[in-house]
Design an enzyme around this catalytic site. Structure first.
Site, short mmCIF file in Angstrom:
data_model
loop_
_atom_site.label_atom_id
_atom_site.label_comp_id
_atom_site.label_asym_id
_atom_site.label_seq_id
_atom_site.Cartn_x
_atom_site.Cartn_y
_atom_site.Cartn_z
N SER A 257 -33.65 -2.69 -68.54
CA SER A 257 -33.23 -4.01 -68.29
C SER A 257 -34.16 -5.21 -68.27
O SER A 257 -34.07 -6.50 -68.31
CB SER A 257 -32.55 -4.18 -67.14
OG SER A 257 -33.17 -3.84 -65.98
N LYS A 302 -28.98 -8.73 -59.12
CA LYS A 302 -30.11 -9.51 -59.69
C LYS A 302 -30.19 -11.10 -59.71
O LYS A 302 -31.10 -11.56 -59.58
CB LYS A 302 -30.30 -9.00 -61.25
CG LYS A 302 -30.42 -7.49 -61.62
CD LYS A 302 -30.83 -7.32 -62.87
CE LYS A 302 -31.19 -5.87 -62.93
NZ LYS A 302 -31.53 -5.19 -64.37
#
Length: 365
Positions: A257, A302
Site C-alpha cells: 500500500s 490510515k
C-alpha cells in the site's frame, strides 16, 4: 443482611462474573488500528528513506507520508471484552479473523507474503516514477517462484529470464500461462531462458545478457479447484534494470500500500522544486508499473493515523474514497486519485493554493 445490601452484593458479584467470562471467552475476531506514518522525503531510524545515487537529486520539503495499519497477530485470539471495546472505539476496527488471515494463514506466511508485496511495490514505485519522468527502464519477464515438487523444480529457478515459450516471444507475465495452457497435461513445453546467474552478471557489467538455453518441461494437471489445465508449477513476474540506483530504506513494513507515496517521493527527489510546497500530505495506494493506483485495506485507520500525525491532505485511491469519507477525521481533506498523474496534478493544486479545484472523496466515491 438488608435486602438493599444483598441486592447490591448480588449485582456486584454478577458483574464480576460477567467481566471474568468476557475475559475468558475467546472470539474469532482480529483488530486493526492506526500504525506508524513515515515521511518518504525524510529519514527513518537515522537514515534517508529514499537514497538515490548516479543521478542528480534535489532537496525536498514538506511531507509525503506513507501510512500503515497495525493488526493483531494470526495466533492472537481476542476475548469478548477486547472485541466490545474495539467495536466502540473510534480509532480501531474489529473484523473477522479470517478477513486478515484467510484459510488458516499463519503469522509466518502472512509476514512472508507482506514482505514480498512490499518489495514488489517498491519496484513498481520506481518504474512508475521514472516513466512519469520519461526516464527509460528496461523490463523482463522472469520466473518469480517455483512450486516445490512441481515439474519445474530443479529446471527453472527464481530470477531466470523467460525470453520465449515454444519459440513465441514473451512480453508480459500473463503470456507464460497462456502459452503453457495451450498444451494438454502431460505434453512438453520448451522455455527459452537466460539463467538468473547470467542475468545478474550482465546487469553488474552493464551489458545485455545474450547467453540463453532451452529447458524442456513436461506439464502436469492443475489441482487448484478450477478448470483442469496444463501447468508447469511456476509463477511469472517482471524484473527491471534501472539506469541509476534507487534504494528504499524502511524496515518492519509490509504489504503493497505504500507504492503511490514511494513513487511520489522518488519523483520529488528527481525534480527541482517542491511537490508539496511545504504542506503536510499523506496518502496510500498500491501502484503498478504504469502508474495506476489501486485500493488498499484499512483506509479508515490510515486516515486517522495521518490526521493524528498532522496531515492536512490525504491522497486516497478512488476505490477507497467512499469508505474513507464515511468517517473522515475533522480537518483532513481526502483527495481522490486513480493514477500517479492524478496525484501529481492534485499536489500542484495544493502548492498553488487552488484547493477548490481538488477532486474530493465523497460517501458516493
Amino acid at each position: 443482611m438488608p435486602r438493599r445490601t444483598a441486592t447490591m452484593l448480588a449485582s456486584t458479584l454478577m458483574l464480576i462474573a460477567l467481566l471474568c467470562a468476557g475475559v475468558l471467552i475467546k472470539v474469532p475476531y482480529a483488530e486493526m488500528s492506526p500504525g506508524p506514518t513515515v515521511n518518504t522525503l525524510g529519514e527513518h531510524d537515522g537514515e534517508p528513506v529514499l537514497q538515490i545515487s548516479g543521478h542528480k537529486t534535489y532537496a525536498a520539503d514538506g511531507h509525503l507520508n506513507m501510512t500503515t495499519v497495525r493488526v493483531t497477530s494470526a495466533d492472537y485470539r481476542m476475548n469478548l471484552v477486547e472485541a466490545v471495546y474495539g467495536w466502540l472505539a473510534h480509532d480501531t476496527r474489529v473484523v473477522p479473523h479470517d478477513t486478515l488471515y484467510p484459510n488458516g494463514k499463519t503469522e509466518e506466511q502472512s509476514t512472508q507474503e507482506n514482505a514480498e508485496e512490499f518489495s514488489q511495490s517498491q519496484e513498481s514505485a520506481k518504474v512508475a516514477a521514472l516513466k512519469e519522468l520519461d526516464i527509460p527502464v528496461q523490463s523482463w519477464v522472469i520466473v518469480s517462484t517455483v512450486v516445490k515438487g512441481s515439474p519445474s523444480e530443479g529446471k527453472l529457478h527464481a530470477g531466470d529470464v523467460i525470453r520465449k515459450v515454444d519459440g513465441t516471444k514473451v512480453e508480459q507475465p500473463s503470456d507464460v500461462a497462456k502459452l503453457v495452457t495451450r498444451h494438454a497435461p502431460g505434453q512438453d513445453v520448451v522455455f527459452t531462458i537466460v539463467p538468473a546467474e547470467e542475468q545478474a552478471a550482465a546487469e553488474k557489467e552493464h551489458r545485455t545478457a545474450t547467453a540463453t538455453r532451452d529447458v524442456t518441461i513436461t506439464t502436469t494437471t492443475s489441482d487448484d479447484g478450477g478448470a483442469k489445465r496444463a501447468i508447469v508449477g511456476i509463477s511469472a513476474g517482471t524484473d527491471h534494470t534501472f539506469p541509476f540506483t534507487i534504494d528504499i530504506k524502511l524496515a518492519d513494513v509490509g504489504g503493497p500500500s505504500a507504492g503511490l507515496m514511494f513513487a511520489l517521493g522518488i519523483y520529488d527527489k528527481l525534480t527541482p522544486g517542491s511537490l508539496t510546497g511545504g504542506t503536510f500530505v499523506a496518502g496510500t495506494g498500491t501502484i503498478d508499473d504504469d502508474g495506476k493506483v489501486g485500493p488498499i485495506g484499512g483506509v479508515e485507520m490510515k486516515t486517522v493515523g495521518a490526521h493524528d500525525k498532522g496531515a492536512k491532505y490525504f491522497l486516497t485511491p478512488a476505490d477507497n474514497c467512499a469508505a474513507a469519507a464515511k468517517d473522515k477525521p475533522d480537518g483532513l481533506t481526502l483527495v481522490r486519485v486513480s493514477t500517479i498523474s492524478d496525484a501529481l496534478g492534485a499536489l500542484k493544486e495544493i502548492r498553488d493554493g487552488n484547493t477548490a479545484d481538488l477532486p474530493l472523496c465523497t460517501v458516493k466515491g
